[in-house]
Design a protein around this motif. Structure first.
Motif, PDB file in Angstrom:
ATOM      1  N   UNK A  66      -9.827 -49.775  35.419  1.00  0.00           N
ATOM      2  CA  UNK A  66      -9.311 -48.561  34.784  1.00  0.00           C
ATOM      3  C   UNK A  66      -9.443 -47.350  35.705  1.00  0.00           C
ATOM      4  N   UNK A  67     -10.501 -47.301  36.495  1.00  0.00           N
ATOM      5  CA  UNK A  67     -10.658 -46.189  37.448  1.00  0.00           C
ATOM      6  C   UNK A  67      -9.576 -46.248  38.517  1.00  0.00           C
ATOM      7  N   UNK A  68      -9.257 -47.452  38.986  1.00  0.00           N
ATOM      8  CA  UNK A  68      -8.185 -47.618  39.970  1.00  0.00           C
ATOM      9  C   UNK A  68      -6.853 -47.177  39.370  1.00  0.00           C
TER      10      UNK A  68
ATOM     11  N   UNK B  80       4.639 -47.880  42.934  1.00  0.00           N
ATOM     12  CA  UNK B  80       3.538 -48.558  42.252  1.00  0.00           C
ATOM     13  C   UNK B  80       3.509 -48.150  40.789  1.00  0.00           C
ATOM     14  N   UNK B  81       3.346 -49.127  39.911  1.00  0.00           N
ATOM     15  CA  UNK B  81       3.149 -48.880  38.482  1.00  0.00           C
ATOM     16  C   UNK B  81       1.638 -48.826  38.270  1.00  0.00           C
ATOM     17  N   UNK B  82       1.106 -47.625  38.059  1.00  0.00           N
ATOM     18  CA  UNK B  82      -0.349 -47.430  38.027  1.00  0.00           C
ATOM     19  C   UNK B  82      -1.029 -48.372  37.036  1.00  0.00           C
ATOM     20  N   UNK B  83      -0.438 -48.556  35.863  1.00  0.00           N
ATOM     21  CA  UNK B  83      -1.039 -49.432  34.850  1.00  0.00           C
ATOM     22  C   UNK B  83      -0.619 -50.886  35.054  1.00  0.00           C
ATOM     23  N   UNK B  84       0.667 -51.101  35.234  1.00  0.00           N
ATOM     24  CA  UNK B  84       1.193 -52.465  35.343  1.00  0.00           C
ATOM     25  C   UNK B  84       0.711 -53.219  36.574  1.00  0.00           C
ATOM     26  N   UNK B  85       0.434 -52.504  37.654  1.00  0.00           N
ATOM     27  CA  UNK B  85      -0.015 -53.137  38.896  1.00  0.00           C
ATOM     28  C   UNK B  85      -1.523 -53.022  39.105  1.00  0.00           C
ATOM     29  N   UNK B  86      -2.223 -52.484  38.113  1.00  0.00           N
ATOM     30  CA  UNK B  86      -3.653 -52.206  38.285  1.00  0.00           C
ATOM     31  C   UNK B  86      -4.479 -53.454  38.556  1.00  0.00           C
ATOM     32  N   UNK B  87      -4.128 -54.575  37.928  1.00  0.00           N
ATOM     33  CA  UNK B  87      -4.920 -55.795  38.123  1.00  0.00           C
ATOM     34  C   UNK B  87      -4.889 -56.251  39.580  1.00  0.00           C
ATOM     35  N   UNK B  88      -3.685 -56.320  40.143  1.00  0.00           N
ATOM     36  CA  UNK B  88      -3.580 -56.801  41.526  1.00  0.00           C
ATOM     37  C   UNK B  88      -4.203 -55.808  42.503  1.00  0.00           C
TER      38      UNK B  88
ATOM     39  N   UNK C 290      -7.489 -56.473  45.023  1.00  0.00           N
ATOM     40  CA  UNK C 290      -7.459 -56.271  46.479  1.00  0.00           C
ATOM     41  C   UNK C 290      -8.501 -55.260  46.931  1.00  0.00           C
ATOM     42  N   UNK C 291      -8.572 -54.120  46.219  1.00  0.00           N
ATOM     43  CA  UNK C 291      -9.445 -53.032  46.679  1.00  0.00           C
ATOM     44  C   UNK C 291     -10.915 -53.323  46.417  1.00  0.00           C
TER      45      UNK C 291
END
Length: 199
Positions: A51-53, A22-30, A34-35
């Protein structure tokens, strides 16, 4: 295998499943999308900002014992998979960890995601079991879904997991991590059960 993926498997009539870090920043939107959904309440991130995620997964990326992966079907995100060393997790206080154990947490994409059709979760979980048990050379998978998450428990048992005890995972309150106490149903999948022909 593509350099993009840590593990890749093509399933006839389904597509190619790839598992990548997982790319913490690059995948943060998706991941945040979901969460944040009500169906993901048991994941424990409802109400968090994007940003918290991202911050939580950036912290996890620095750990040797816990890892986050994005699972893709033909290049489209379909699941979030977390793997962890049970000996370094609170679950170790609730069962006897064996050498070769690996823990997983799994969040499937919403039903409208690509590949989300009848039987897709079982096919996907078969690939994930192959990754953790064969690809990572582990002997047994442990899962600890919330006891109220009947859908997840049923899905694991249907996949061949053996039901374990109901346990109370203790609260974790550290500077970087807070996890509330959780009543969970443990379940286990042994390599020889999932893949009897594998050595």
């Amino acid at each position: 295998m593509s350099d993009r993926y840590a593990y890749e498997q093509t399933v006839d009539g389904f597509g190619t499943v790839g598992i990548r870090p997982l790319d913490a920043e690059g995948d943060a939107d998706v991941v945040h999308r979901w969460t944040s959904e009500e169906r993901a309440a048991f994941w424990g991130m409802n109400g968090l900002t994007r940003d918290q995620v991202a911050e939580i997964y950036a912290h996890m990326a620095g750990l040797d014992t816990h890892h986050a992966h994005l699972v893709e079907l033909d290049g489209e995100p379909v699941a979030l998979l977390q793997t962890y060393d049970p000996a370094a997790d609170r679950v170790s206080e609730c069962y006897q960890v064996e050498p070769g154990d690996i823990g997983i947490h799994l969040l499937l994409a919403p039903a409208g995601a690509r590949g989300a059709r009848s039987g897709w979760s079982a096919l996907l979980m078969g690939v994930l079991a192959a990754y953790v048990l064969l690809g990572l050379d582990r002997r047994r998978v442990v899962v600890d879904p919330d006891v109220r998450n009947e859908k997840a428990i049923t899905r694991f048992l249907r996949q061949g997991f053996e039901a374990g005890p109901v346990v109370t995972l203790p609260e974790i309150d550290l500077p970087d991590v807070f996890l509330p106490e959780k009543k969970a149903r443990l379940a286990f999948l042994r390599r020889e059960v999932a893949f009897p022909d594998a050595r």
